[in-house]
Design a protein around this motif. Sequence first.
Motif, PDB file in Angstrom:
ATOM      1  N   ASN A  94       0.776  -1.038   0.198  1.00  0.00           N
ATOM      2  CA  ASN A  94       0.369  -0.041   0.138  1.00  0.00           C
ATOM      3  C   ASN A  94       0.870   1.141   0.134  1.00  0.00           C
ATOM      4  O   ASN A  94       1.697   1.721   0.852  1.00  0.00           O
ATOM      5  N   GLU A  95       0.793   1.803  -1.332  1.00  0.00           N
ATOM      6  CA  GLU A  95       1.737   3.057  -1.118  1.00  0.00           C
ATOM      7  C   GLU A  95       1.687   4.000  -0.031  1.00  0.00           C
ATOM      8  O   GLU A  95       2.553   4.591  -0.025  1.00  0.00           O
ATOM      9  N   ARG A  96       0.317   3.926  -0.192  1.00  0.00           N
ATOM     10  CA  ARG A  96      -0.013   5.856   0.770  1.00  0.00           C
ATOM     11  C   ARG A  96       0.608   5.037   2.357  1.00  0.00           C
ATOM     12  O   ARG A  96       0.790   6.001   2.780  1.00  0.00           O
ATOM     13  N   ILE A  97       0.327   4.282   2.706  1.00  0.00           N
ATOM     14  CA  ILE A  97       1.144   3.400   3.885  1.00  0.00           C
ATOM     15  C   ILE A  97       1.841   3.667   4.601  1.00  0.00           C
ATOM     16  O   ILE A  97       2.303   3.738   5.399  1.00  0.00           O
ATOM     17  N   ASN A  98       2.491   3.177   2.932  1.00  0.00           N
ATOM     18  CA  ASN A  98       4.400   2.833   3.077  1.00  0.00           C
ATOM     19  C   ASN A  98       5.235   4.585   2.844  1.00  0.00           C
ATOM     20  O   ASN A  98       6.179   4.649   3.339  1.00  0.00           O
ATOM     21  N   ALA A  99       4.491   5.311   2.136  1.00  0.00           N
ATOM     22  CA  ALA A  99       4.987   7.267   2.559  1.00  0.00           C
ATOM     23  C   ALA A  99       4.687   7.591   3.823  1.00  0.00           C
ATOM     24  O   ALA A  99       5.981   7.773   4.208  1.00  0.00           O
ATOM     25  N   GLU A 105       7.543   8.888   8.699  1.00  0.00           N
ATOM     26  CA  GLU A 105       7.475   8.584  10.596  1.00  0.00           C
ATOM     27  C   GLU A 105       9.157   7.996  10.376  1.00  0.00           C
ATOM     28  O   GLU A 105       9.064   8.885  11.716  1.00  0.00           O
ATOM     29  N   SER A 106       9.356   7.418  10.052  1.00  0.00           N
ATOM     30  CA  SER A 106      10.689   7.003  10.516  1.00  0.00           C
ATOM     31  C   SER A 106      12.114   7.448  10.850  1.00  0.00           C
ATOM     32  O   SER A 106      13.017   7.589  11.463  1.00  0.00           O
TER      33      SER A 106
END
Length: 70
Positions: A35-40, A45-46
């Motif tokens: 899920n590109e949105r969640i990965n972004a 965050e990291s």
Amino acid sequence: MSNAVEDLVDGALSLSTNERVALVEKLLESLDAPNERINAIWSAESEDRISAYDDKRVGSKSAVDVFAKY
């Protein structure tokens, strides 16, 4: 559960153990799509957490201390 799903379950249960394992793996893979949105969001965050640590805005604790607390 619909008849179609019940038929699939019945068919799956008639498979050998190895075939059922392969089926489960395939089904789980289908749920783990990127899920590109969640990965972004997690990427940002990291990076924010790394920057906060590097800038000494947050500290760290050893795993021993953390696990001892719980």
